[in-house]
Design a protein around this motif. Structure first.
Motif, PDB file in Angstrom:
ATOM      1  N   GLU A  97     -55.069  14.239  -6.998  1.00  0.00           N
ATOM      2  CA  GLU A  97     -53.928  15.057  -7.436  1.00  0.00           C
ATOM      3  C   GLU A  97     -52.739  14.191  -7.855  1.00  0.00           C
ATOM      4  N   LEU A  98     -52.411  13.213  -7.041  1.00  0.00           N
ATOM      5  CA  LEU A  98     -51.295  12.334  -7.423  1.00  0.00           C
ATOM      6  C   LEU A  98     -51.700  11.476  -8.633  1.00  0.00           C
ATOM      7  N   GLY A  99     -53.006  11.203  -8.752  1.00  0.00           N
ATOM      8  CA  GLY A  99     -53.509  10.464  -9.916  1.00  0.00           C
ATOM      9  C   GLY A  99     -53.119  11.186 -11.210  1.00  0.00           C
ATOM     10  N   TYR A 100     -53.246  12.510 -11.182  1.00  0.00           N
ATOM     11  CA  TYR A 100     -52.871  13.283 -12.374  1.00  0.00           C
ATOM     12  C   TYR A 100     -51.362  13.181 -12.647  1.00  0.00           C
ATOM     13  N   VAL A 101     -50.588  13.221 -11.579  1.00  0.00           N
ATOM     14  CA  VAL A 101     -49.128  13.082 -11.745  1.00  0.00           C
ATOM     15  C   VAL A 101     -48.808  11.699 -12.334  1.00  0.00           C
ATOM     16  N   TYR A 114     -48.970   6.423  -0.083  1.00  0.00           N
ATOM     17  CA  TYR A 114     -48.698   5.971   1.289  1.00  0.00           C
ATOM     18  C   TYR A 114     -47.393   5.170   1.377  1.00  0.00           C
ATOM     19  N   ASP A 115     -46.638   5.118   0.279  1.00  0.00           N
ATOM     20  CA  ASP A 115     -45.435   4.278   0.262  1.00  0.00           C
ATOM     21  C   ASP A 115     -45.743   2.874   0.762  1.00  0.00           C
ATOM     22  N   SER A 160     -50.623  14.255   2.341  1.00  0.00           N
ATOM     23  CA  SER A 160     -50.285  15.632   1.975  1.00  0.00           C
ATOM     24  C   SER A 160     -48.760  15.834   2.020  1.00  0.00           C
ATOM     25  N   ARG A 161     -48.129  15.171   2.963  1.00  0.00           N
ATOM     26  CA  ARG A 161     -46.667  15.272   3.043  1.00  0.00           C
ATOM     27  C   ARG A 161     -46.034  14.677   1.777  1.00  0.00           C
ATOM     28  N   LYS A 162     -46.586  13.553   1.374  1.00  0.00           N
ATOM     29  CA  LYS A 162     -46.021  12.871   0.203  1.00  0.00           C
ATOM     30  C   LYS A 162     -46.236  13.696  -1.072  1.00  0.00           C
ATOM     31  N   LEU A 163     -47.442  14.223  -1.204  1.00  0.00           N
ATOM     32  CA  LEU A 163     -47.745  14.981  -2.426  1.00  0.00           C
ATOM     33  C   LEU A 163     -46.842  16.219  -2.524  1.00  0.00           C
ATOM     34  N   LYS A 164     -46.606  16.852  -1.393  1.00  0.00           N
ATOM     35  CA  LYS A 164     -45.747  18.046  -1.371  1.00  0.00           C
ATOM     36  C   LYS A 164     -44.347  17.678  -1.887  1.00  0.00           C
ATOM     37  N   LYS A 165     -43.859  16.552  -1.402  1.00  0.00           N
ATOM     38  CA  LYS A 165     -42.534  16.097  -1.820  1.00  0.00           C
ATOM     39  C   LYS A 165     -42.498  15.833  -3.331  1.00  0.00           C
ATOM     40  N   VAL A 166     -43.585  15.212  -3.834  1.00  0.00           N
ATOM     41  CA  VAL A 166     -43.661  14.884  -5.263  1.00  0.00           C
ATOM     42  C   VAL A 166     -43.636  16.175  -6.096  1.00  0.00           C
ATOM     43  N   TYR A 167     -44.439  17.153  -5.688  1.00  0.00           N
ATOM     44  CA  TYR A 167     -44.489  18.418  -6.436  1.00  0.00           C
ATOM     45  C   TYR A 167     -43.112  19.083  -6.437  1.00  0.00           C
ATOM     46  N   GLU A 168     -42.455  19.022  -5.307  1.00  0.00           N
ATOM     47  CA  GLU A 168     -41.107  19.616  -5.205  1.00  0.00           C
ATOM     48  C   GLU A 168     -40.136  18.921  -6.149  1.00  0.00           C
ATOM     49  N   ARG A 169     -40.209  17.586  -6.148  1.00  0.00           N
ATOM     50  CA  ARG A 169     -39.300  16.805  -7.011  1.00  0.00           C
ATOM     51  C   ARG A 169     -39.473  17.175  -8.480  1.00  0.00           C
ATOM     52  N   ILE A 170     -40.749  17.413  -8.865  1.00  0.00           N
ATOM     53  CA  ILE A 170     -41.015  17.685 -10.278  1.00  0.00           C
ATOM     54  C   ILE A 170     -40.677  19.136 -10.627  1.00  0.00           C
ATOM     55  N   GLY A 171     -40.847  20.013  -9.636  1.00  0.00           N
ATOM     56  CA  GLY A 171     -40.629  21.442  -9.899  1.00  0.00           C
ATOM     57  C   GLY A 171     -41.938  22.191 -10.091  1.00  0.00           C
ATOM     58  N   LEU A 218     -64.556   7.079  10.236  1.00  0.00           N
ATOM     59  CA  LEU A 218     -64.188   7.574   8.902  1.00  0.00           C
ATOM     60  C   LEU A 218     -63.491   8.938   8.992  1.00  0.00           C
ATOM     61  N   ASP A 219     -63.905   9.758   9.968  1.00  0.00           N
ATOM     62  CA  ASP A 219     -63.243  11.061  10.169  1.00  0.00           C
ATOM     63  C   ASP A 219     -61.799  10.858  10.612  1.00  0.00           C
ATOM     64  N   LYS A 220     -61.638   9.961  11.579  1.00  0.00           N
ATOM     65  CA  LYS A 220     -60.293   9.715  12.121  1.00  0.00           C
ATOM     66  C   LYS A 220     -59.383   9.139  11.020  1.00  0.00           C
ATOM     67  N   GLY A 221     -59.929   8.182  10.265  1.00  0.00           N
ATOM     68  CA  GLY A 221     -59.156   7.569   9.171  1.00  0.00           C
ATOM     69  C   GLY A 221     -58.747   8.624   8.155  1.00  0.00           C
ATOM     70  N   ARG A 222     -59.694   9.521   7.831  1.00  0.00           N
ATOM     71  CA  ARG A 222     -59.406  10.563   6.845  1.00  0.00           C
ATOM     72  C   ARG A 222     -58.262  11.464   7.333  1.00  0.00           C
ATOM     73  N   GLU A 223     -58.316  11.854   8.597  1.00  0.00           N
ATOM     74  CA  GLU A 223     -57.277  12.759   9.121  1.00  0.00           C
ATOM     75  C   GLU A 223     -55.907  12.094   9.080  1.00  0.00           C
ATOM     76  N   ASN A 224     -55.838  10.841   9.486  1.00  0.00           N
ATOM     77  CA  ASN A 224     -54.550  10.129   9.465  1.00  0.00           C
ATOM     78  C   ASN A 224     -54.042   9.945   8.038  1.00  0.00           C
ATOM     79  N   ALA A 225     -54.965   9.612   7.142  1.00  0.00           N
ATOM     80  CA  ALA A 225     -54.579   9.413   5.741  1.00  0.00           C
ATOM     81  C   ALA A 225     -54.076  10.738   5.166  1.00  0.00           C
TER      82      ALA A 225
END
Ligand code: TYM
Length: 332
Positions: free
Chosen positions: A91-95, A140-141, A317-328, A305-312
């Protein structure tokens, strides 16, 4: 807390080049850096810029996960995960595609080389993949991205994307820095030391060492590495690319400076030097292979791999939400 991000494409078995240019440094940084969260992933979405046979792709994904641990990454300290399982990357790749320009993508070496070879049916994702790589990092900043030399152009485009996005939509992304080893950022082929070591279809297996190669084969590959007829051991990349590459491998694996190696091997034959190097490579690989055998096929691998996925996912998801908000995008 700072973050470190890196990944490897599961397009085949990993080479000594991947190890020296990237993997080994992931482990070193894991052991040295404090206050840093690690996100190391298997870049499976990047693999499909070219055709991958389904069962091979699945096998290679698991292999890389096991190799990460076998090389010394501690899955309790490092978040190991599979890129496609964290959908925010795509998703962020598309942005990022909507941030970078086509002209910028077309200047990337990998794409340019394929174009220059007049290859047909180049997938669109081969052109746009640096945008996905930018997303992998910016999600991931990350402030530090350990990579080999061939990826520095992609890191530069990531910085461009982050800076442009911040300028257009307000401060959102951390500008990352690359970490490239001083020695070993570009390991060359053993048969053609003017080209990067890689496992591609047009290369003879003697040109590359795979981390899971049979150890006797590894010895033979090093002993039959192409060198010149001068029989003097010193570093000169232009005129003695073969010996210079072997000195680089030796230095990277032992942390002995190249100058000190040159002094040590003054008046010693190529044959003797190669045999010493062969044993150094073999002893490094034998440890990795032992650990690999222990971990591949074990249930724990999936749990990590499950644990890594959940942490990632939590961070992404927090970052992507912020990005979508910034763009509108979407609604509030
Ligand atoms: P990839 O999978 O081609 O290579 C993985 C890592 O190995 C390094 N490397 C080498 N280093 C020294 N000598 C060599 N001969 C050699 N061959 C490979 C690469 O520089 C790389 O660091 N696009 C990336 C994967 C990726 C990524 C990311 C990396 C996707 N997203 C985000 C960092 C951050 C790639 O194709 O690497």
């Amino acid at each position: 807390m700072k973050r470190l991000v890196s990944g490897i494409k599961p397009t085949g078995e990993l080479t000594l080049g991947n190890y020296i240019g990237a993997l080994k440094n992931f482990v070193q940084l894991q052991n040295e850096l404090e206050d840093t969260e690690f996100f190391i992933f298997i870049a499976d979405l990047h693999a499909i810029t070219t055709m991958q046979e389904k069962s091979n792709l699945r096998k290679n994904i698991k292999n890389i996960a096991a190799i990460y641990i076998a090389c010394g990454l501690d899955p309790n300290k490092v978040n190991l995960f599979i890129q496609s399982e964290v959908n925010e990357h795509a998703e962020l790749g598309y942005v990022m595609e909507s941030t970078l320009y086509i002209g910028e993508m077309e200047r990337m070496i990998q794409y340019k080389e394929k174009r220059a070879n007049n290859e047909e049916a180049i997938r669109t994702s081969l052109l746009t993949y640096p945008a996905l790589m930018a997303a992998d990092i910016l999600l991931y900043d990350a402030s530090i991205v350990p990579i080999g030399e061939d990826q520095t152009q992609h890191l530069e485009i990531t910085k461009v994307a982050a800076t442009r996005f911040n300028h257009l939509y307000g401060e959102t992304f951390t500008i990352p820095s690359g970490f490239t080893p001083k020695t070993g950022a570009r390991i060359m082929g053993l048969q053609d030391p003017t080209k990067k070591m890689s496992k591609s279809a047009d290369k003879t297996p003697k040109d590359y060492i795979l981390l899971l190669d049979d150890l006797n084969q590894v010895r033979n590959k090093i002993k039959s590495a192409i060198t010149d007829s001068d029989n003097k051991i010193y570093f000169d990349k232009e005129n003695k690319p073969g010996i210079s590459n072997l000195l680089t491998i030796y230095s990277s694996l032992t942390n002995i400076k190249i100058d000190d190696l040159v002094a040590k091997y003054e008046n010693i034959s190529y044959g003797e030097f190669k045999s010493d190097l062969a044993e150094i490579v073999v002893s490094e690989l034998s440890v990795i292979q032992e650990r690999y055998k222990e971990i591949i096929g074990k249930k724990e691998l999936d749990l990590y791999l499950d644990k890594g996925r959940e942490n990632a996912k939590r961070v992404a998801s927090r970052k992507l939400k912020k990005v979508y908000e910034r763009i509108g995008l979407g609604r509030k």
